[in-house]
Design an enzyme around this catalytic site. Structure first.
Site, PDB file in Angstrom:
ATOM      1  CD  GLU A  90      -7.249   6.895   4.759  1.00 22.10           C
ATOM      2  OE1 GLU A  90      -7.803   6.888   3.644  1.00 22.10           O
ATOM      3  OE2 GLU A  90      -6.109   7.383   4.947  1.00 22.10           O
ATOM      4  CG  HIS A 107      -1.899   1.110   1.299  1.00 18.27           C
ATOM      5  ND1 HIS A 107      -2.957   1.126   2.199  1.00 18.27           N
ATOM      6  CD2 HIS A 107      -1.990   2.269   0.611  1.00 18.27           C
ATOM      7  CE1 HIS A 107      -3.634   2.247   2.054  1.00 18.27           C
ATOM      8  NE2 HIS A 107      -3.064   2.977   1.097  1.00 18.27           N
TER       9      HIS A 107
HETATM   10  N1  HPA Z   1      -6.414   7.502   1.267  1.00 18.60           N
HETATM   11  C1  HPA Z   1      -7.122   7.795   0.175  1.00 18.60           C
HETATM   12  N2  HPA Z   1      -6.575   8.200  -0.954  1.00 18.60           N
HETATM   13  C2  HPA Z   1      -5.253   8.318  -1.014  1.00 18.60           C
HETATM   14  C3  HPA Z   1      -4.466   8.041   0.075  1.00 18.60           C
HETATM   15  C4  HPA Z   1      -5.081   7.595   1.277  1.00 18.60           C
HETATM   16  O1  HPA Z   1      -4.456   7.288   2.315  1.00 18.60           O
HETATM   17  N3  HPA Z   1      -3.196   8.256  -0.321  1.00 18.60           N
HETATM   18  C5  HPA Z   1      -3.222   8.659  -1.609  1.00 18.60           C
HETATM   19  N4  HPA Z   1      -4.478   8.700  -2.039  1.00 18.60           N
HETATM   20 ZN    ZN Z   2      -3.579   4.841   0.506  1.00 19.53          ZN
END
Ligand code: HPA
Ligand code: ZN
Length: 326
Positions: free
Chosen positions: A199, A16
């Site tokens: 997230e 990731h």
């Molecule tokens: N989350 C969502 N989109 C993203 C992220 C992330 O952590 N990093 C780069 N694009």
């Molecule tokens: Zn990401």
């Protein structure tokens, strides 16, 4: 216990990592100058000082601005090669890098320019550093599904250059269900699938990523822990979570590293992995992520080994390759 030397030498997979998020301010400046592109900050230090984020969107605003200086095939090559060199120096043996085509094609860069630069860097890095590399084409979820579908069609001449599709950018208000059709099309093409979920978004988005997008991994997935039935499902399916500790701290997904859910994830039986997400923006590459969470949670050597092994188990590589690394 200080495990930093052990971590430094441990073979790792990174699953990731957004290549545009590995764009260090120094290189950004050099490329801006090379391309004669005006830049909103007048020094590398001023730019770095702006890396203070209250949430995901604060970061994304700077991330899209930063990638705006990438114009030529050589730019994409230099960007990716810098990451691969850094990853190899941290004993990353296998990397699956994400890229955001719409962040480039929407400002006039040709898909071919981007993919050729990344592909040439992959070939050189595999040869020079003895690592293996896969590429994951991500769709920007703040854009509509039609744009994602067009992007996938545009990518088809280079179908053999990527292993999976992903879903990233602003999570809240953009549930996985919005991208059901484009993920179905990607699966029909034999591509693997991953999606950022949980997230900032709710556990429901993780359910949708599993049930509607049929992903093989969840990127982040932190908020899954709010839903016991979801945790049971993830454990049952051995569904990997690609966790990014320093990202979580910098984007205020956790208040303090001692509050990070990684140990709880391991104890719950989840297949958690450690990754850097956007290392140039969040204060560290993969080893710094392992070190930060190891120290804050006092993870044991066995837990560190388990996390690294999970990385290879969760990678899109065959069983023989997995066995070579574990
Ligand atoms: N989350 C969502 N989109 C993203 C992220 C992330 O952590 N990093 C780069 N694009
Ligand atoms: Zn990401």
């Amino acid at each position: 216990t200080d495990l930093s030397a052990f971590i430094a030498g441990l073979p790792k997979a990174e699953l990731h990592m957004h290549i545009e998020g590995s764009f260090e301010p120094e290189l950004m400046y050099a490329l801006a100058q090379r391309n004669n592109v005006a830049f909103a900050y007048d020094s590398v230090d001023a730019l770095r000082a702006a890396y203070k984020f209250g949430n995901l969107q604060d970061f994304l605003d700077l991330y899209y601005q930063g990638m705006g200086v990438l114009l030529t095939e050589q730019d994409f090559y230099d960007l990716a090669m810098a990451y691969f060199r850094r990853a190899a120096s941290q004993t990353v043996r296998h990397a699956e890098i994400m890229f955001d085509p719409q962040g480039h094609t929407d400002r006039g860069v040709k898909f071919q320019t981007m993919i050729d630069g990344l592909w040439r860097a992959k070939a050189d890095a595999e040869q020079q550093f003895g690592m293996t590399i896969g590429m994951i084409l991500c769709f920007l979820r703040h854009l509509d599904e039609a744009s994602a579908l067009r992007t996938l069609e545009e990518a088809l001449p280079w179908r053999d250059r990527f292993i999976a599709v992903g879903l990233d950018s602003s999570e809240k208000g953009h549930p996985p269900s919005k991208f059901k059709n484009v993920f179905a099309r990607a699966r029909a093409l034999g591509l693997k699938a991953v999606a950022h979920a949980g997230e900032e978004g709710p556990p429901d988005y993780v359910w949708e990523a599993l049930d509607l997008l049929k992903v093989h991994r969840i990127d982040h997935g932190n908020r899954s822990l709010e839903d016991d039935a979801l945790v049971a499902r993830l454990v049952r399916d051995k569904m990997p979570l690609t966790v990014c500790p320093l990202s979580n701290l910098r984007l205020c997904v956790v208040d303090d590293m001692t509050q990070h859910p990684l140990r709880r994830m391991l104890r719950a039986g989840l297949v958690a992995t450690v990754n850097s997400d956007d290392p140039a923006y969040f204060g560290g590459y993969v080893n710094e992520n392992y070190n930060a969470v190891q120290q804050a949670l006092d993870l044991s050597r066995d837990e560190i080994v388990a996390l690294a092994e999970n990385g290879f188990r969760a990678a899109f590589i065959d069983a023989a390759a997995q066995q070579r690394h574990i």
